[in-house]
Design a protein around this motif. Structure first.
Motif, PDB file in Angstrom:
ATOM      1  N   PHE A  18       1.449 -13.504  -4.258  1.00  0.00           N
ATOM      2  CA  PHE A  18       1.843 -12.580  -3.682  1.00  0.00           C
ATOM      3  C   PHE A  18       1.621 -12.691  -1.946  1.00  0.00           C
ATOM      4  N   ALA A  19       2.768 -12.468  -1.137  1.00  0.00           N
ATOM      5  CA  ALA A  19       2.864 -12.938   0.190  1.00  0.00           C
ATOM      6  C   ALA A  19       1.839 -11.903   0.967  1.00  0.00           C
ATOM      7  N   THR A  20       2.021 -10.643   0.271  1.00  0.00           N
ATOM      8  CA  THR A  20       0.855  -9.632   1.149  1.00  0.00           C
ATOM      9  C   THR A  20       0.348  -8.651   0.062  1.00  0.00           C
ATOM     10  N   LYS A  21      -0.365  -7.881   0.320  1.00  0.00           N
ATOM     11  CA  LYS A  21      -0.991  -6.939  -0.775  1.00  0.00           C
ATOM     12  C   LYS A  21       0.245  -6.059  -1.048  1.00  0.00           C
ATOM     13  N   GLU A  22       1.171  -5.542  -0.039  1.00  0.00           N
ATOM     14  CA  GLU A  22       2.065  -4.598   0.011  1.00  0.00           C
ATOM     15  C   GLU A  22       3.231  -5.132  -1.229  1.00  0.00           C
ATOM     16  N   ALA A  23       3.333  -6.552  -0.981  1.00  0.00           N
ATOM     17  CA  ALA A  23       4.270  -7.410  -2.199  1.00  0.00           C
ATOM     18  C   ALA A  23       3.515  -7.021  -3.568  1.00  0.00           C
ATOM     19  N   PHE A  24       2.389  -6.992  -3.694  1.00  0.00           N
ATOM     20  CA  PHE A  24       1.812  -6.980  -4.790  1.00  0.00           C
ATOM     21  C   PHE A  24       1.996  -5.562  -5.186  1.00  0.00           C
TER      22      PHE A  24
END
Lengths: 196, 196
Positions: B46-52
Motif C-alpha cells: 500500500f502506497a499510503t494508509k489511505e490506499a489501504f
C-alpha cells in the motif's frame, strides 16, 4: 467583555477542531495550536484528552438541551409543531456553509471505542435523553389527537432519532443537504402526517 | 487451501482493527501487529494508509453488494419482501456478539474529513448506489401495488437509508440492539405497511 481564559479558548477551538477532523484525528497539539495557548495549559486544565473530550461533548450538547426545552418539552405549543421546530432547527444548524462536519454526537457515536469509555457512557445517556424527549412530545401529540391513539410513541421516538442522526451522517458523507431535506420531508409527510 | 498472502492478512485483520477502533485511531503499526506480518510488507502493498483504507472499504462493501443483488435488485421476489430481507440481513449482520462496531460505511462517513479525500469520494458513490437500489425496489413495490401509487420512491429511499445507518450508529453508541429493532419494526409497520 472579559478576555477568554486559556481553558475557554481550548474548549471553544478544540470543539471546532474535533468537530471538523474527528476526535482521534485531532491531537492535543492540534487543539493547542488552534487555541493559540501554550502547550502546558492543556495539561493544567485537563487530566487527559478524554476529560477534554467529555467537556466539549457537554459544550456541544448545551444548545441542544436548550432547543429541546423550547420545542419538544414546551407544552405551550402544539406538539407536532414543536417536533417540526426541533427537527428543522436541529438539522438546519449543522452541515452549513459547505462545512460537512455532521453532528458531533453522531461523530462521537461512530468513533466510540473501548479507549474512550467515559465519553461513550455519557453519549449513551445523551442519546437516551433525546429519545425520551421525542417520545414525550409524541405522547403529547397523541393526547392532542394530532396523531392516532395507536401510535407506539417509544418505538417511533427511537426510529425518528435514528433517522435524524442518520440523515446528518449521510449529508456529511455525501456532502449534500439532500439527506437532511428528505428526512424532514418524509418525516412530516408520512410518519407524522395528521392522517397517518 | 493456499496460505494467505501478507496482503490478504493485512486486509482481513486491518479491516477488523479499523472496524473496531476507527480509521484514525488505527495506526499502521496496529494493523501490522494484528496481521502478524513484518513492518515492511505494509508499504510493499500500500502506497499510503489511505490506499489501504480504500481497499478495506471495498472488502467490506463486497458482501453488501451481493446482498443487494439478491434482495433489492432481485426481480424474482415480491418487492417488499426483498426490502425486508435487505433491511433485516443488513442490520442483523452488524453489532453482534456484544461487538458494538456499527457499520464500517457509517463509521467512515462520520470520520471522513479532508485528510481522507479518496475514501470519502468512494463512500459517497457507495451511499448513492445503495439509495438507487432501495429506490429501485420501492418502485417495483409501487408497480406491484404493494405501495400506493403516490409514493415518492426517491425521497423515501434516502430516508430509509438514513434510518438504516442511523439505527446502526445508535445501536453502537448505546450498546443496545433496541435502535435496530425499532428501525425494522417501525419501517415495516408504518412506512412500508401495505396500507400506508
Amino acid at each position: 467583555m472579559r478576555k477568554p481564559t486559556h481553558k475557554t479558548k481550548i474548549l471553544q477551538e478544540g470543539l471546532r477542531v474535533v468537530h471538523e477532523r474527528g476526535y482521534s484525528a485531532s491531537s492535543v497539539r492540534d487543539i493547542i495550536q488552534a487555541a493559540g495557548v501554550p502547550q502546558g495549559s492543556f495539561t493544567n486544565h485537563f487530566a487527559t484528552k478524554e476529560a477534554f473530550g467529555l467537556e466539549i461533548l457537554e459544550l456541544f450538547y448545551e444548545p441542544i438541551q436548550k432547543l429541546m426545552a423550547e420545542t419538544l418539552l414546551n407544552d405551550a405549543l402544539p406538539p407536532l409543531k414543536r417536533l417540526r421546530m426541533w427537527a428543522e432547527t436541529g438539522v438546519n444548524s449543522l452541515n452549513q456553509n459547505n462545512q460537512w462536519n455532521g453532528c458531533l454526537l453522531g461523530n462521537f457515536g461512530a468513533e466510540a471505542n473501548a479507549e474512550i469509555d467515559t465519553i461513550q457512557a455519557r453519549l449513551a445517556e445523551i442519546f437516551s435523553e433525546q429519545q425520551r424527549n421525542i417520545a414525550y412530545c409524541l405522547r403529547a401529540a397523541v393526547k392532542a389527537r394530532e396523531l392516532p391513539a395507536k401510535t407506539k410513541c417509544g418505538d417511533l421516538a427511537v426510529f425518528i432519532h435514528a433517522s435524524f442522526e442518520g440523515s446528518l451522517l449521510l449529508a456529511k458523507a455525501q456532502r449534500s443537504l439532500v439527506p437532511t431535506e428528505r428526512f424532514k420531508k418524509v418525516l412530516f409527510s408520512t410518519l407524522l402526517s395528521p392522517s397517518a
